[in-house]
Motif scaffolding. Sequence first.
Motif, short mmCIF file in Angstrom:
data_model
loop_
_atom_site.label_atom_id
_atom_site.label_comp_id
_atom_site.label_asym_id
_atom_site.label_seq_id
_atom_site.Cartn_x
_atom_site.Cartn_y
_atom_site.Cartn_z
N ILE A 1 6.88 -30.11 18.58
CA ILE A 1 7.77 -29.19 17.53
C ILE A 1 8.97 -28.75 18.02
O ILE A 1 10.02 -28.63 17.41
CB ILE A 1 6.78 -28.07 16.83
CG1 ILE A 1 5.86 -28.73 16.08
CG2 ILE A 1 7.61 -27.15 16.04
CD1 ILE A 1 4.65 -27.81 15.52
N GLY B 1 12.47 -22.93 10.81
CA GLY B 1 11.92 -23.98 10.61
C GLY B 1 10.55 -24.27 11.30
O GLY B 1 9.78 -25.07 10.60
N VAL C 1 7.18 -26.00 9.57
CA VAL C 1 6.38 -27.19 10.24
C VAL C 1 5.13 -27.01 10.38
O VAL C 1 3.97 -27.45 9.73
CB VAL C 1 7.06 -27.64 11.41
CG1 VAL C 1 6.51 -28.61 12.11
CG2 VAL C 1 8.44 -27.96 11.28
N ASP D 1 2.13 -28.80 8.54
CA ASP D 1 1.35 -29.60 9.36
C ASP D 1 -0.20 -29.12 9.03
O ASP D 1 -1.26 -29.98 8.92
CB ASP D 1 1.41 -29.31 10.78
CG ASP D 1 0.86 -30.24 11.55
OD1 ASP D 1 0.59 -31.30 11.21
OD2 ASP D 1 0.06 -29.42 12.64
N VAL E 1 3.53 -33.26 6.46
CA VAL E 1 4.85 -33.48 7.48
C VAL E 1 5.34 -34.92 7.16
O VAL E 1 4.27 -35.76 7.50
CB VAL E 1 4.63 -33.19 8.84
CG1 VAL E 1 5.96 -33.60 9.69
CG2 VAL E 1 4.31 -31.59 9.05
N THR F 1 9.39 -33.39 2.85
CA THR F 1 9.32 -32.04 3.38
C THR F 1 10.34 -31.61 4.30
O THR F 1 10.70 -30.61 4.46
CB THR F 1 7.89 -31.73 3.67
OG1 THR F 1 7.44 -32.67 4.74
CG2 THR F 1 6.74 -31.94 2.55
N ALA F 2 10.41 -32.61 5.29
CA ALA F 2 11.31 -32.18 6.56
C ALA F 2 12.65 -32.24 6.00
O ALA F 2 13.25 -31.18 6.32
CB ALA F 2 11.30 -33.51 7.21
N SER G 1 12.89 -28.75 3.70
CA SER G 1 12.71 -27.70 4.79
C SER G 1 13.86 -27.56 5.36
O SER G 1 14.62 -26.23 5.22
CB SER G 1 11.58 -27.99 5.74
OG SER G 1 10.36 -28.03 4.97
N GLY H 1 16.65 -31.93 9.27
CA GLY H 1 15.23 -32.47 8.91
C GLY H 1 14.92 -33.74 9.03
O GLY H 1 13.71 -33.98 9.64
N PHE I 1 14.33 -34.15 12.77
CA PHE I 1 13.00 -33.70 13.27
C PHE I 1 11.92 -34.63 12.87
O PHE I 1 11.24 -34.82 13.55
CB PHE I 1 12.71 -32.14 12.49
CG PHE I 1 11.37 -31.65 12.96
CD1 PHE I 1 11.18 -30.91 13.90
CD2 PHE I 1 10.37 -32.02 12.01
CE1 PHE I 1 9.80 -30.81 14.18
CE2 PHE I 1 9.03 -31.60 12.22
CZ PHE I 1 8.96 -30.97 13.37
N TRP I 2 11.97 -35.16 11.50
CA TRP I 2 10.95 -35.87 11.17
C TRP I 2 10.91 -37.22 12.18
O TRP I 2 9.97 -37.88 12.35
CB TRP I 2 11.26 -36.42 9.74
CG TRP I 2 10.26 -37.29 9.02
CD1 TRP I 2 9.08 -37.09 8.81
CD2 TRP I 2 10.29 -38.72 9.07
NE1 TRP I 2 8.55 -38.30 8.18
CE2 TRP I 2 9.09 -39.13 8.50
CE3 TRP I 2 11.49 -39.65 9.31
CZ2 TRP I 2 9.02 -40.66 8.19
CZ3 TRP I 2 11.37 -41.07 9.15
CH2 TRP I 2 10.21 -41.47 8.47
N TRP J 1 9.01 -36.14 15.05
CA TRP J 1 7.59 -36.23 14.65
C TRP J 1 6.98 -37.56 14.52
O TRP J 1 5.92 -37.81 15.19
CB TRP J 1 7.62 -35.51 13.49
CG TRP J 1 5.98 -35.22 12.94
CD1 TRP J 1 5.41 -36.01 12.14
CD2 TRP J 1 5.33 -33.88 13.14
NE1 TRP J 1 4.39 -35.17 11.88
CE2 TRP J 1 4.33 -34.00 12.61
CE3 TRP J 1 5.56 -32.80 14.14
CZ2 TRP J 1 3.13 -33.43 12.87
CZ3 TRP J 1 4.53 -32.06 14.20
CH2 TRP J 1 3.44 -32.05 13.38
#
Length: 135
Positions: free
Chosen positions: A7, A57, A61, A65, A70, A74-75, A78, A112, A115-116, A119
Amino acid sequence: MHKTLVILVGMAAAALVPAIGLNLPSTLIDGTSLSMTNILFIPLAYMFVLPIALVFGVPMVVLFDRFNLVNVWTAMGSGACVGAIAAIVIRLPAPPVPRDLLVDCPLGLLSGIVFWLVWRWNYPDRPPFSDLGSR
């Protein structure tokens, strides 16, 4: 990699998008080349963007989660919400300017996605709820 570290790394990577993106419009609009001033602005912008990403953020998450939600949708949502929050926060106590929303929301959406990607890189075998391409 431990989930907390994933994260934090994801948020750090996602914060690079607006730090760079806030610098590009002036360069693209003016038609000038990227100067040393533009490059030095990126770390300065990053110092302001990263705390916003972490404060707003990370709870999103953790919440998504918790419910195994996630995913790329959603990323992106968000990220756009965090961009809108940033647009409101940077103008306080004055009301937000629509131009700020038009810049910060798409940058948040792109953040986002970044980030995804971090992830999914770390949790590729995790069953996605509704990721792109899972149909």
